[in-house]
Write a protein that holds these residues in place. Structure first.
Motif, short mmCIF file in Angstrom:
data_model
loop_
_atom_site.label_atom_id
_atom_site.label_comp_id
_atom_site.label_asym_id
_atom_site.label_seq_id
_atom_site.Cartn_x
_atom_site.Cartn_y
_atom_site.Cartn_z
N GLN A 187 21.33 18.04 -28.33
CA GLN A 187 20.94 16.63 -28.30
C GLN A 187 21.20 15.98 -29.65
OE1 GLN A 187 16.85 16.78 -27.02
NE2 GLN A 187 17.33 17.89 -25.16
N VAL A 188 22.27 16.43 -30.30
CA VAL A 188 22.58 15.98 -31.66
C VAL A 188 22.94 14.50 -31.66
CG1 VAL A 188 24.12 16.25 -33.63
CG2 VAL A 188 23.36 18.27 -32.36
N SER A 189 22.21 13.73 -32.49
CA SER A 189 22.50 12.31 -32.64
C SER A 189 22.75 11.95 -34.11
CB SER A 189 21.35 11.45 -32.10
OG SER A 189 20.15 11.72 -32.79
N GLN A 190 22.51 12.90 -35.02
CA GLN A 190 22.71 12.66 -36.45
C GLN A 190 23.41 13.86 -37.08
OE1 GLN A 190 19.15 11.44 -38.56
NE2 GLN A 190 18.26 10.62 -36.69
N ILE A 191 24.37 13.57 -37.95
CA ILE A 191 25.10 14.61 -38.68
C ILE A 191 25.10 14.23 -40.16
CG2 ILE A 191 27.25 15.88 -38.95
CD1 ILE A 191 28.03 15.07 -36.17
N SER A 192 24.60 15.10 -41.00
CA SER A 192 24.63 14.85 -42.44
C SER A 192 26.08 14.92 -42.94
CB SER A 192 23.78 15.88 -43.18
OG SER A 192 24.00 15.79 -44.58
N SER A 193 26.42 14.01 -43.83
CA SER A 193 27.77 14.03 -44.41
C SER A 193 27.99 15.28 -45.26
CB SER A 193 27.99 12.77 -45.25
OG SER A 193 27.04 12.72 -46.31
N ASN A 194 26.90 15.95 -45.63
CA ASN A 194 27.02 17.18 -46.44
C ASN A 194 27.80 18.27 -45.73
OD1 ASN A 194 25.38 15.77 -48.15
ND2 ASN A 194 23.81 17.35 -48.34
N ILE A 195 27.89 18.20 -44.42
CA ILE A 195 28.60 19.24 -43.68
C ILE A 195 30.07 19.29 -44.10
CG2 ILE A 195 29.31 17.83 -41.69
CD1 ILE A 195 28.58 20.21 -39.90
N SER A 196 30.58 18.19 -44.62
CA SER A 196 31.98 18.17 -45.06
C SER A 196 32.19 19.06 -46.29
CB SER A 196 32.41 16.74 -45.38
OG SER A 196 31.65 16.21 -46.45
N ARG A 197 31.09 19.46 -46.95
CA ARG A 197 31.21 20.33 -48.12
C ARG A 197 31.01 21.80 -47.80
NH1 ARG A 197 28.48 15.82 -50.76
NH2 ARG A 197 26.44 16.84 -50.74
N ALA A 198 30.81 22.13 -46.53
CA ALA A 198 30.71 23.54 -46.14
C ALA A 198 32.02 24.23 -46.52
CB ALA A 198 30.45 23.65 -44.65
N PRO A 199 31.96 25.27 -47.35
CA PRO A 199 33.18 25.78 -48.00
C PRO A 199 34.20 26.43 -47.09
CG PRO A 199 31.30 27.19 -48.47
CD PRO A 199 30.76 25.98 -47.80
N ARG A 200 33.77 26.97 -45.94
CA ARG A 200 34.72 27.68 -45.08
C ARG A 200 34.82 27.12 -43.66
NH1 ARG A 200 34.64 33.72 -44.46
NH2 ARG A 200 32.49 33.45 -43.75
N LEU A 201 34.08 26.07 -43.35
CA LEU A 201 34.01 25.57 -41.98
C LEU A 201 35.33 24.95 -41.55
CD1 LEU A 201 32.06 25.30 -39.60
CD2 LEU A 201 31.46 23.02 -40.46
N LYS A 202 35.93 25.54 -40.51
CA LYS A 202 37.22 25.06 -40.00
C LYS A 202 37.14 24.58 -38.55
CE LYS A 202 40.05 27.94 -43.04
NZ LYS A 202 41.14 28.96 -43.12
N VAL A 203 36.16 25.08 -37.81
CA VAL A 203 36.00 24.68 -36.40
C VAL A 203 34.58 24.16 -36.21
CG1 VAL A 203 36.05 25.43 -33.99
CG2 VAL A 203 37.65 26.43 -35.65
#
Length: 316
Positions: A241-257
């Protein structure tokens, strides 16, 4: 029941061309093999019920049948002590204990005899309600499969499984993880699909070797700031039920998918930094509260497509 309901119209279309595959998660061959994290989980697009996406319905908790202690003991040993003994003897030789779909109500306590040698334990498809604290005694366990049981909580002792690399907990009734979960120092693959988690488990952000995380089919409403510390290569939060995503996720060092299909996202809630500044090269967002083609109008989309295309060429 406390489940959040989002309002809005979910629009999905049959999209054509490379851009559609890039944002829909349909091109699952990109990371299926040969990736640094090994196998990753395919898209579940099209698998939700006819009642619509999770933001348009209340997710009911499954009814748990009750049994008295005596009946439970009869069910646990319905297969017979001789058969259980045979499984134990095999496990003693191979280091693998597999007892699936036998209707067990209780954890087989005789397994303690193999605590120092068992590497793989598969008790999936049973009716186990309580995982005892003795699970922490299995010091060399590398793979633990407890899919499709009736677990509502996990003991703090699971944190003692220092060599555990794969943990399957799909289709249980877990609402949270024990605080000790961040002590699973060797954990690489975690499957928690089909539980009752309402918040993203922050313990996962402290696991240094985590590669693949499946949190699909839960009740998670937001992806928090702490995700910048997540080490996973793939994160699956489809059908939450995700309605919000922190912009910090863009700094996850290995996240590709990143799979966020069939949630409650407005397009305005997708941080443009995911497109412009992250390492994410496969973003799956079908089944939310916007048309997928509108992603093309967001700042950073061209940079995202460059990563997607480069990755596709690498694995083609």
């Amino acid at each position: 029941m406390g489940a959040r309901i989002c309002t809005g119209t979910v629009t999905t279309e049959a999209h054509q061309g490379e851009w559609s595959a890039a944002v829909s998660g349909r091109d699952d061959t990109l990371y299926r093999s040969g990736s640094p994290g090994g196998n990753v989980l395919p898209s579940v697009s099209g698998l939700w019920s006819e009642r619509g996406p999770p933001c348009n319905r209340i997710k009911a908790s499954p009814v748990q049948p009750t049994t008295n202690g005596r009946a439970g003991r009869r069910d646990s040993f319905a297969m017979g002590n001789s058969a259980l003994k045979a499984h134990l003897e095999t496990a003693q030789k191979t280091g693998v204990f597999q007892l699936t779909g036998k209707g067990l109500n209780e954890f087989p306590m005789d397994l303690q005899k193999l605590a120092s040698s068992l590497r793989t334990m598969d008790l999936s498809g049973n009716k186990i309600e309580i995982l005892p604290s003795v699970i922490g005694h299995f010091a060399v366990l590398k793979s633990l499969n407890l899919n499709s049981n009736k677990l509502a909580v996990l003991p703090e002792d699971v944190g003692k499984l220092k060599k555990l690399e794969t943990f399957h907990l799909n289709s249980n009734s877990l609402k949270q993880l024990p605080s000790s979960f961040d002590q699973l120092a060797a954990l690489k693959t975690l499957n928690l699909s089909g539980n009752q988690l309402r918040e993203f488990p922050l313990q996962l952000c402290r696991l240094r070797h985590l590669d693949v995380v499946d949190l699909s089919k839960n009740r998670i409403q937001r992806l928090p700031d702490e995700l910048e510390q997540l080490q996973a290569i793939e994160l699956n939060v489809n059908q939450n039920q995700v309605s919000q995503i922190s912009s910090n996720i863009s700094r996850a060092p290995r996240l590709k998918v990143l799979r966020i299909e069939e949630n409650c996202l407005e397009i305005s809630m997708i941080p443009t930094s995911i497109l412009a500044d992250s390492r994410i090269s496969l973003l799956a967002v079908e089944g939310n509260l916007f048309e997928v083609k509108n992603l093309r109008d967001l700042e950073g989309y061209d940079k995202y497509m460059e990563r997607f295309t480069a990755t596709k060429k690498k694995f083609s």
